[in-house]
Design an enzyme around this catalytic site. Sequence first.
Site, PDB file in Angstrom:
ATOM      1  N   GLU A  77       0.813  -1.217   0.000  1.00 41.29           N
ATOM      2  CA  GLU A  77       0.000   0.000   0.000  1.00 41.29           C
ATOM      3  C   GLU A  77       0.846   1.267   0.000  1.00 41.29           C
ATOM      4  OE1 GLU A  77      -2.850  -0.572  -0.688  1.00 41.29           O
ATOM      5  OE2 GLU A  77      -3.787  -2.169   0.483  1.00 41.29           O
ATOM      6  N   HIS A  96      -3.142   2.377   8.714  1.00 41.68           N
ATOM      7  CA  HIS A  96      -4.167   1.567   8.042  1.00 41.68           C
ATOM      8  C   HIS A  96      -4.288   0.253   8.793  1.00 41.68           C
ATOM      9  CE1 HIS A  96      -6.332  -1.002   5.410  1.00 41.68           C
ATOM     10  NE2 HIS A  96      -5.271  -1.600   4.903  1.00 41.68           N
ATOM     11  N   HIS A  98      -6.995  -3.280   9.919  1.00 42.31           N
ATOM     12  CA  HIS A  98      -8.151  -4.104   9.585  1.00 42.31           C
ATOM     13  C   HIS A  98      -8.981  -4.329  10.853  1.00 42.31           C
ATOM     14  CE1 HIS A  98      -5.544  -5.894   6.087  1.00 42.31           C
ATOM     15  NE2 HIS A  98      -5.928  -4.650   5.870  1.00 42.31           N
ATOM     16  N   HIS A 160     -12.391  -3.699   3.318  1.00 39.38           N
ATOM     17  CA  HIS A 160     -10.949  -3.618   3.547  1.00 39.38           C
ATOM     18  C   HIS A 160     -10.634  -3.252   5.000  1.00 39.38           C
ATOM     19  CE1 HIS A 160      -6.890  -2.451   1.493  1.00 39.38           C
ATOM     20  NE2 HIS A 160      -6.696  -3.053   2.655  1.00 39.38           N
TER      21      HIS A 160
END
Length: 228
Positions: A77, A96, A98, A160
Amino acid sequence: MNAFETQKKQIVETAHELVRKGYLMATGGNLSLRIPGQDAFAITPSNYDYMKMAPGDVCILDFNLTMIDGHLKPSVESAMHGAVYQARADVNAIVHTHQAYVSALTLIRTPIPALFDEQARFLGRSVDIIPYGPSGTGLLKNTVAKHVKNHNNAFMMQNHGALVFGHDMERAVHNVEILEKCALAYLLAICSERKISRIPLAVREVAFARLRTDQKKIELGEEVKSGE
């Protein structure tokens, strides 16, 4: 000492903290820090156990994704992170994850409206859903770059996970925690099938105006305390 040692150490320490708190699991997610005074950023390596990660494993890339320092493959990413730094001069740290409750909302494509004062103050007017793009692709990078220009500091990527910003890493981590609290509360409220209240529009706008004031200070190179 490596020229980027400070940023590398902070990324490793933050990754360990986020694992302990349950926001990072396995090798999913990634985090990065802007390198002051350079068109570059430090980012976690791809598919690497966070609890085994050491400062020397962190990658340093320029905005063209050319490796400046490091020996491992950078996160898939990386292009997304670089695009955010170029689109948002106020962002110096990106996380980022999850994380579970946010991820659940991405599956039902349900943005979070302004539910709490601190949410509007630090995350923005709402937590929007960024449309799906396969991980590590130009489609995802371009979609993210387009959506983050609304100055919010937290987003949910469809199917995502979470994408959270801060003017420094401490603020980014705090924002991760605020986001998960909001996501859990909103999911529980939805399950109640009762009407969900929001903070008054005027309060939301005052809180968001304070956030924008902070962001403009960062863009001008002025200091903003993380707890403000």
